[in-house]
Write a protein that holds these residues in place. Structure first.
Motif, PDB file in Angstrom:
ATOM      1  N   SER A 109       0.836  -1.194   0.000  1.00 27.23           N
ATOM      2  CA  SER A 109       0.000   0.000   0.000  1.00 27.23           C
ATOM      3  C   SER A 109       0.869   1.241   0.000  1.00 27.23           C
ATOM      4  O   SER A 109       1.963   1.255   0.582  1.00 27.23           O
ATOM      5  CB  SER A 109      -0.887   0.018   1.251  1.00 27.23           C
ATOM      6  OG  SER A 109      -1.551   1.261   1.375  1.00 27.23           O
ATOM      7  N   GLY A 173      -8.700  -0.168   2.823  1.00 26.16           N
ATOM      8  CA  GLY A 173      -7.451   0.026   2.104  1.00 26.16           C
ATOM      9  C   GLY A 173      -6.603  -1.232   2.130  1.00 26.16           C
ATOM     10  O   GLY A 173      -6.733  -2.066   3.028  1.00 26.16           O
ATOM     11  N   THR A 174      -5.733  -1.391   1.126  1.00 28.40           N
ATOM     12  CA  THR A 174      -4.898  -2.590   1.074  1.00 28.40           C
ATOM     13  C   THR A 174      -3.911  -2.644   2.234  1.00 28.40           C
ATOM     14  O   THR A 174      -3.401  -3.710   2.562  1.00 28.40           O
ATOM     15  CB  THR A 174      -4.123  -2.658  -0.255  1.00 28.40           C
ATOM     16  OG1 THR A 174      -3.417  -1.426  -0.446  1.00 28.40           O
ATOM     17  CG2 THR A 174      -5.055  -2.888  -1.419  1.00 28.40           C
ATOM     18  N   GLU A 200      -4.352   5.030   0.215  1.00 29.18           N
ATOM     19  CA  GLU A 200      -4.890   3.695   0.058  1.00 29.18           C
ATOM     20  C   GLU A 200      -5.185   3.291  -1.368  1.00 29.18           C
ATOM     21  O   GLU A 200      -5.805   2.290  -1.609  1.00 29.18           O
ATOM     22  CB  GLU A 200      -6.197   3.600   0.882  1.00 29.18           C
ATOM     23  CG  GLU A 200      -5.983   3.836   2.357  1.00 29.18           C
ATOM     24  CD  GLU A 200      -4.937   2.927   2.933  1.00 29.18           C
ATOM     25  OE1 GLU A 200      -4.869   1.752   2.529  1.00 29.18           O
ATOM     26  OE2 GLU A 200      -4.161   3.369   3.770  1.00 29.18           O
TER      27      GLU A 200
END
Length: 202
Positions: A109, A173-174, A200
């Motif tokens: 991310s 978000g990752t 993100e």
């Protein structure tokens, strides 16, 4: 035969750094992931230069060279402004296209970008130039340059928020954060402790 230009810029090495995880048998997805990587790598290069110039600005300010410090800060501002416009490149990546290779990022991310975290944290710091900002005369070129730089960061954060909203909506978000809610809370200078995540969309 390699030209002096290519050798000076180390182009063969540079152009080998874009390595999508998408199999070549999926050319459309491969091209989209290549684009995504290229945009983010070039942003990191620009951020690295912004940090170089931020260091120079602080050195000049601490040496009493306020004109030179203001010049260096204006270049940092120009770089942050380019980084803001740079985000518009990702408007040419459709959300569905991003979703197709997003799992390949695993836990990677933009939140983990140490350069962006360092850059934005230092810009927000009250003693960025080695002395409190409120100790500088209000109309001094150095103060004006500092205010312009902080404004550029807020514009980057706002543009990034809009990009993430378009790309992933309300999905997490990752990097494991809450996504949009996390980013909205960050558009504030100075940032609160622990809110240095770049974002993100990646």
């Amino acid at each position: 035969m390699e030209t002096p230009y290519a050798s000076y810029l180390r182009l063969p090495v540079l152009l080998e750094l874009q390595q999508p995880r998408t199999p070549a048998e999926r050319p459309a997805q491969w091209a989209d992931e290549h684009f995504f990587i290229t945009v983010h790598q070039s942003a990191e290069v620009l951020a690295s230069q912004a940090l170089v110039d931020l260091n120079r600005a602080a050195e000049h300010a601490q040496a009493g060279k306020e004109t030179q410090a203001a010049v260096a800060l204006r270049r940092v501002t120009a770089l942050v402004e380019i980084l803001e416009h740079h985000l518009t490149l990702l408007d040419h990546l459709e959300p569905d296209s991003f979703a197709s290779f997003r799992p390949l990022l695993e836990n990677a991310s933009g939140c983990q970008s140490s350069q962006f975290a360092d850059l934005f944290h230092r810009i927000a710091a009250a003693d960025l130039l080695g002395r409190p900002a409120d100790a500088l005369p209000a109309q001094q070129p150095l103060t004006t340059a500092l205010q312009a730089l902080r404004g550029a960061v807020i514009r980057w954060q706002t543009r990034h928020l809009l990009l993430v909203e378009r790309m992933i909506g309300d999905q997490p978000g990752t990097g494991g954060t809450s996504g949009l809610a996390h980013l909205r809370a960050r558009i504030d200078l100075p940032p609160r402790e622990g809110q240095r995540c770049r974002g993100e969309a990646s």
